[in-house]
Scaffold this active site. Structure first.
Site, mmCIF file in Angstrom:
data_model
loop_
_atom_site.group_PDB
_atom_site.id
_atom_site.type_symbol
_atom_site.label_atom_id
_atom_site.label_comp_id
_atom_site.label_asym_id
_atom_site.label_seq_id
_atom_site.Cartn_x
_atom_site.Cartn_y
_atom_site.Cartn_z
ATOM 1 N N LYS A 39 -9.330 3.224 -2.012
ATOM 2 C CA LYS A 39 -9.674 2.682 -0.683
ATOM 3 C C LYS A 39 -10.945 3.332 -0.135
ATOM 4 C CE LYS A 39 -7.145 1.846 3.681
ATOM 5 N NZ LYS A 39 -5.893 2.226 4.378
ATOM 6 N N CYS B 187 -5.771 -2.781 2.831
ATOM 7 C CA CYS B 187 -5.400 -2.723 4.247
ATOM 8 C C CYS B 187 -6.623 -2.698 5.194
ATOM 9 C CB CYS B 187 -4.466 -1.527 4.461
ATOM 10 S SG CYS B 187 -3.377 -1.729 5.898
ATOM 11 N N GLU C 78 0.840 -1.216 0.000
ATOM 12 C CA GLU C 78 0.000 0.000 0.000
ATOM 13 C C GLU C 78 0.880 1.274 0.000
ATOM 14 O OE1 GLU C 78 -2.164 0.461 3.700
ATOM 15 O OE2 GLU C 78 -3.624 1.840 2.804
HETATM 16 N N1 LIG Z 1 -2.972 1.431 6.436
HETATM 17 C C1 LIG Z 1 -3.962 0.880 7.094
HETATM 18 O O1 LIG Z 1 -5.095 0.864 6.651
HETATM 19 C C2 LIG Z 1 -3.599 0.242 8.406
HETATM 20 C C3 LIG Z 1 -4.711 -0.578 9.008
HETATM 21 C C4 LIG Z 1 -4.336 -1.124 10.345
HETATM 22 O O2 LIG Z 1 -3.196 -1.046 10.770
HETATM 23 C C5 LIG Z 1 -5.387 -1.764 11.147
HETATM 24 O O3 LIG Z 1 -5.066 -2.183 12.271
HETATM 25 O O4 LIG Z 1 -6.540 -1.857 10.696
#
Ligand SMILES: NC(=O)CCC(=O)C(=O)O
Length: 273
Positions: free
Chosen positions: A122, A157, A52
């Protein structure tokens, strides 16, 4: 149907890289070097996945100046890379400045001819890393077809904490969930558990490419994963830079769905929202 017209498994390579905060030029060269290693490795991949926000990292204070304008710079080198090496590329996600002036966390996908087959921004922005202050959320889920007919769904993510998205992608035909990430300690347990759950509940392959290295206060742990539709981990990275590889067996999705007919047994009228 997860169809693959090739006799061999669909080989994937996850580029688990360090990302230099706020330095797109360095990151671009670094990614290219690692991608070249991936295509010249022992097992030629059918698909390469990057992490990402690999162009800028979370340099959110300067993201307006650093973001790739219209994704042009990224498209200009990844599309020919995909065509030259005849490999599908999910270019992780980048900070992309769109024509509306907003910066998005955007996944770009290229097939093995270098044609762009999808772009996903996203949907769920992660407050703990202040994404919602600097980035604009995407407005639609995205599915795409990879070389060999594999139907894939996009997730970035934090998106994996929302089972509704993966389920909706599965219901729309996805047999593979692709997840670029920048996921730090101390939430390794959540990372592995959530990804495995998405694979088991949707009876789909899940492949997730996380970054490594420190950035500010965050310590990114890698542990990129390739998980099969039964929830078995086929490959898992360590905490250093490396390329994680594994082969997807297209027939396994239908096999698992036949063993436990979750999709036939759903009761949508029982679920409020
Ligand atoms: N970059 C992200 O979206 C991190 C997401 C994350 O760390 C989580 O715990 O959920």
């Amino acid at each position: 149907m997860l169809t693959n017209h090739k006799a061999h498994p669909f080989n994937v390579a996850l580029v688990q890289a360090h990302i230099e905060l706020g330095n797109p030029a360095v990151n671009r060269n670094h990614m290219r070097t690692l991608m070249e290693q991936a295509v010249t490795g022992a097992q030629k991949p059918d698909l390469i996945v990057l992490p990402e926000m690999w162009n800028t990292g979370y340099a959110l204070d300067h993201i307006q100046e650093l973001a790739d304008e219209g994704g042009a710079e990224t498209r200009a080198w990844i599309a020919p890379f995909a065509a030259t090496h005849q490999v599908n590329v999910v270019a992780g996600s980048i900070a992309e400045k769109k024509s509306d002036g907003h910066v998005y966390n955007t996944m770009l996908v290229f097939d093995q001819t270098g044609a762009e087959v999808a772009s996903y921004s996203k949907i769920h922005l992660f407050r703990l890393m202040e994404e919602e202050k600097y980035l604009h959320p995407g407005g639609e889920k995205v599915l795409f077809t990879l070389d060999g007919g594999i139907q894939a769904g996009a997730s970035i993510c934090y998106d994996i904490r929302f089972p509704e998205l993966a389920r909706s992608l599965a219901l729309s035909g996805a047999n593979l969930l692709i997840v670029p990430a920048e996921w730090p300690h101390p939430r390794l347990h959540h990372w592995r558990t959530l990804l495995t759950a998405r694979a088991i509940e949707n009876q789909m392959y899940v492949i997730a490419c996380n970054r490594v290295g420190r950035s500010g206060d965050a310590d990114f742990f890698g542990h990129s994963l390739i998980i099969d539709p039964w929830g078995e981990i086929i490959a898992e990275g360590g905490e250093q830079e490396e390329i994680i590889t594994g082969g997807l067996e297209p027939a396994l999705v239908q096999d698992v769905r036949g063993r436990i007919p979750v999709f036939e047994d759903r009761r949508p009228s029982m679920y409020d929202r």
